[in-house]
Design a protein around this motif. Structure first.
Motif, PDB file in Angstrom:
ATOM      1  N   ALA A  77     -44.781 -14.580  10.454  1.00 36.96           N
ATOM      2  CA  ALA A  77     -44.771 -14.610  11.915  1.00 36.96           C
ATOM      3  C   ALA A  77     -43.752 -13.619  12.458  1.00 36.96           C
ATOM      4  N   GLU A 112     -51.060 -12.887  12.446  1.00 38.89           N
ATOM      5  CA  GLU A 112     -50.367 -13.779  11.511  1.00 38.89           C
ATOM      6  C   GLU A 112     -51.428 -14.599  10.792  1.00 38.89           C
ATOM      7  N   SER A 142     -42.547 -18.014  14.837  1.00 42.74           N
ATOM      8  CA  SER A 142     -43.870 -18.629  14.947  1.00 42.74           C
ATOM      9  C   SER A 142     -43.954 -19.532  16.171  1.00 42.74           C
TER      10      SER A 142
END
Length: 245
Positions: A77, A112, A142
């Protein structure tokens, strides 16, 4: 669809199994994955420490390596956020017009891993089996950067045999933050102590996340405390088929 794996320099150097896990999952779903050998670093370390001009050649190299692909998938991420948010900043501030154009065209195709599975391929059950007690830590990139929400949890909940437990104060930072852990060691260590306490309170066997950098940091703290909690990238759990014939 032409799919390329952007493994990231951290994973390529220290956690190559994560890249193999991504390929395993995507091939299980019927896709072919390429690995462009020209890829290197995305430039995040340079960008975050103020060396923006020095990061531009890495942006150029990234475009050269991945421009021909329909999708670029990365198990990080942090690096996905760097490409999508900061490559345009670098190209617009320091690059030539051709670079700005190519970055603008490529960035929407960079994903991602968990969002690629859920949003692009439209799947949550990837055929995984992992009969262990697992806790998930949403890393800052993330959670706050890419805003993955519950996408990783959707994928984990579909894993057969898993005992997925909640992490207290899940949205708190682990204290890594790249060079933050070096420049602010005492603060980082205090944040890490809180995070390891929270992980241990769940009695989980495995801690997973979407960034190996944070898992490396937390895993070090858990190891120094003499615990048996394993750290695994989420992709490795999704690649597992334990207990299946």
């Amino acid at each position: 669809m032409r799919i390329a794996l952007f493994i990231t320099c951290l994973n390529d150097t220290l956690f190559p199994g994560t890249g193999r896990a991504v390929v395993t999952v995507l091939e299980r779903l019927g896709h072919t994955v390429d690995f462009p050998r020209e890829q290197t670093c995305c430039g995040q370390m340079h960008f975050n420490t103020g060396y923006r001009g020095e990061a531009v050649p890495l942006v150029t190299r990234f475009v050269r390596a991945f421009a021909s692909y329909d999708a670029v998938v990365t198990p990080s991420a942090s690096c996905a956020g760097m490409v999508r948010e900061s490559h345009p900043v670098l190209a617009n501030g320091h690059g030539q017009p051709w670079l700005r154009q190519q970055v603008a065209e490529l960035v929407p195709r960079v994903h991602e891993f968990t969002e690629f599975l859920t949003d692009v391929l439209g799947v949550t059950d990837v055929g995984a089996s992992f009969p262990h007690k697992v806790v998930y830590h949403p890393t800052c990139h993330s959670l706050r950067g890419l805003r993955l929400g519950d996408r990783p949890l959707q994928l984990l909940r579909a894993v057969r045999g898993i005992d997925l437990v909640d992490l207290p104060s899940a949205d708190s930072c682990c204290g890594f933050g790249g060079t933050f852990a070096i420049k602010n060691a005492e603060t980082s260590s205090a944040m890490l102590a809180d995070k390891t306490d929270e992980v241990l309170s769940t009695a989980a066997d495995v801690l997973c996340a979407a960034d190996n950098s944070c898992l490396m940091h937390i895993g070090g703290g858990l190891s120094r405390r003499g615990t048996r909690v394993r750290t695994m990238h989420l992709a490795e759990i999704l690649a597992a088929t334990e207990g299946t014939v």
